[in-house]
Motif scaffolding. Structure first.
Motif, PDB file in Angstrom:
ATOM      1  N   ASP A  59       0.850  -8.895  38.946  1.00  0.00           N
ATOM      2  CA  ASP A  59      -0.484  -9.577  39.407  1.00  0.00           C
ATOM      3  C   ASP A  59      -0.600 -10.223  40.892  1.00  0.00           C
ATOM      4  OD1 ASP A  59      -1.390  -9.578  36.931  1.00  0.00           O
ATOM      5  OD2 ASP A  59      -0.640 -11.605  36.240  1.00  0.00           O
ATOM      6  N   ASN A  60       0.506 -10.122  41.475  1.00  0.00           N
ATOM      7  CA  ASN A  60       0.626 -10.515  43.038  1.00  0.00           C
ATOM      8  C   ASN A  60       0.389  -9.340  43.907  1.00  0.00           C
ATOM      9  OD1 ASN A  60       3.101  -9.648  42.310  1.00  0.00           O
ATOM     10  ND2 ASN A  60       4.212 -10.993  43.765  1.00  0.00           N
ATOM     11  N   VAL A  61       0.237  -8.169  43.382  1.00  0.00           N
ATOM     12  CA  VAL A  61      -0.026  -6.904  44.266  1.00  0.00           C
ATOM     13  C   VAL A  61      -1.534  -6.476  44.188  1.00  0.00           C
ATOM     14  CG1 VAL A  61       0.379  -4.381  44.249  1.00  0.00           C
ATOM     15  CG2 VAL A  61       2.166  -6.025  43.354  1.00  0.00           C
ATOM     16  N   ARG A  62      -1.967  -6.507  45.346  1.00  0.00           N
ATOM     17  CA  ARG A  62      -3.308  -6.207  45.672  1.00  0.00           C
ATOM     18  C   ARG A  62      -3.359  -4.717  46.032  1.00  0.00           C
ATOM     19  NH1 ARG A  62      -7.859  -9.360  46.285  1.00  0.00           N
ATOM     20  NH2 ARG A  62      -6.574 -11.016  46.623  1.00  0.00           N
ATOM     21  N   VAL A  63      -3.987  -3.846  45.720  1.00  0.00           N
ATOM     22  CA  VAL A  63      -4.123  -2.431  46.117  1.00  0.00           C
ATOM     23  C   VAL A  63      -5.570  -2.211  46.813  1.00  0.00           C
ATOM     24  CG1 VAL A  63      -4.024   0.170  45.705  1.00  0.00           C
ATOM     25  CG2 VAL A  63      -2.793  -1.450  44.516  1.00  0.00           C
ATOM     26  N   VAL A  64      -5.551  -1.578  48.149  1.00  0.00           N
ATOM     27  CA  VAL A  64      -6.758  -1.523  48.815  1.00  0.00           C
ATOM     28  C   VAL A  64      -6.781  -0.069  49.183  1.00  0.00           C
ATOM     29  CG1 VAL A  64      -7.083  -3.936  49.394  1.00  0.00           C
ATOM     30  CG2 VAL A  64      -5.848  -2.309  51.013  1.00  0.00           C
ATOM     31  N   GLU A  65      -7.906   0.551  49.210  1.00  0.00           N
ATOM     32  CA  GLU A  65      -8.112   1.900  49.622  1.00  0.00           C
ATOM     33  C   GLU A  65      -8.932   1.916  51.047  1.00  0.00           C
ATOM     34  OE1 GLU A  65      -9.081   4.711  45.922  1.00  0.00           O
ATOM     35  OE2 GLU A  65     -10.580   3.699  46.588  1.00  0.00           O
TER      36      GLU A  65
END
Length: 402
Positions: A277-283
């Protein structure tokens, strides 16, 4: 004055030219950016005029053949005692640059002959620009990305480009041009006797719409993990294996009390399984937008990522993947603003432990702040534009019908 910028079609090589091109436009000069077809949209998307040169080569394939990862994952190693010339992965010196120059030079010469630029500016590995400039008697200068690890290549240029020089009717050329436009803080840069025009670095990692979450203050330390524009950051053509290694590192770092922002070219590189949950993936989120809110950048130490973090005053943990990553990472670590694992393949747990150490050690942030201040003391782009314009006017080129 007419100014031609030239880069082959790889984003991390072209994007550093954009802010200086904007500065020339703002000063009233005409600007054209020449590149191979795959990145014409990137040029026009930055509000600049694009000119196609060369062809739509498979650049990812060319890079894959030219770059040998430090930590090959396929287990292919030469037997002990194998002569260097017979080892797998041996490449002709400057082979990639020669192939790119062969593709682009004729078109750059034709463009220069028709548009008649007064100055040619180029990134360091696009040799079509200095070759065309030498053939036509036009002043030119390279625009460095950051730490100039490519400087050592000059010793091999004469031999590598002998055939192209003969085709152009010139005996030799100097890829260093009038001076190097250099955004790198002097304490980080490789010393050189060649003239240098310091430039205050304005990071440009592409355009986007600012996401809402960047307007909120993070509740825990924010760590950015970046793979840049290279699809196989883990140094393997096995996509499943690369994805597994990346995910292992991400999940290990997610065990920290921190927000992990993973910047990737495509989510597909990480597979479809859910992440903590504390991982944010951005492209394709430009790093110059996210880094000011971060406490640390973890990357392979590519020039674009490194310089964006320098400009933001953010400490860095470098995990070099290619031989060209080693020297810049070592120099950055020498400033106290970073840690580099060098050519040692790190286990994810070792990376996590180092991240924890850096987050609780104030000296890394202090050194990164000093490095940012040094970068900000360099001349603004407007001053460099004026310097280059004066140098171009004074350039003693042979008489032409210009």
């Amino acid at each position: 004055m007419r100014v031609l910028f030239v880069s082959w079609a790889w984003p991390s090589h072209l994007l550093p030219l954009v802010p200086l091109a904007w500065a020339f436009r703002a000063a009233g000069h005409e600007v054209v950016v020449a590149t191979q077809p795959p990145l014409l949209g990137t040029v026009t998307g930055a509000g600049l005029t694009a000119a196609p040169v060369g062809s739509a080569l498979d650049h990812a394939h060319l890079l894959g053949n030219a770059l040998r990862p430090l930590h090959p994952s396929d287990g292919a190693e030469a037997p002990a005692g194998t002569p260097a010339a017979q080892r797998p992965g041996r490449r002709r010196r400057l082979g990639l640059s020669v192939r790119l120059a062969e593709d682009m030079t004729d078109d750059v010469v034709r463009l220069c002959t028709s548009w008649r630029p007064d100055l040619v500016l180029h990134e360091p590995t696009t040799y079509a620009a200095p070759l065309a400039a030498a053939a036509l008697g036009i002043p030119h200068a390279p625009v460095l990305w950051g730490v100039n690890f490519h400087a050592a290549a000059q010793a091999f240029e004469r031999e590598a480009f002998a055939d192209l020089c003969a085709q152009l009717g010139i005996e030799d050329f100097d890829s260093r041009g009038m001076a190097a436009v250099d955004p790198c803080p002097p304490s980080l840069q490789v010393p050189s006797q060649h003239p240098r025009l310091g430039l205050r670095h304005v990071p440009y990692n592409g355009s986007c719409v600012v996401p809402d979450w960047l307007n909120d203050r993070p509740h825990s330390p924010r760590i950015c993990l970046s793979w840049g524009v290279t699809p196989q950051w883990a140094g393997t053509d096995d996509h499943a294996q690369a994805s597994a290694r990346q995910r292992e590192l991400i999940t290990t770092l997610a065990g920290l009390d921190a927000e992990i922002v993973v910047a990737v070219a495509s989510r597909e590189l990480l597979g479809g399984e859910p992440l903590p949950d504390n991982v944010r993936v951005v492209e394709r989120l430009p790093l110059h937008l996210v880094l000011p809110s971060c406490q640390l950048l973890v990357s392979r130490g590519g020039a674009g990522s490194m310089m964006a973090a320098v400009a933001a005053g953010v400490p860095q943990l470098c995990l070099p993947q290619y031989p060209s990553d080693l020297m810049p990472a070592e120099r950055l670590a020498g400033t106290g603003a970073a840690v580099s694992f060098g050519d040692t393949p790190p286990a994810p747990a070792a990376v996590r432990d180092t991240v924890e150490l850096m987050l609780r050690t104030p000296s890394f942030r202090a050194a990164a702040t000093r490095l940012r201040a040094e970068a900000e003391r360099q001349p603004a782009a407007a001053a460099v534009v004026s310097q280059l314009a004066d140098m171009a006017r004074d350039f003693g080129r042979r008489p032409t019908d210009r």
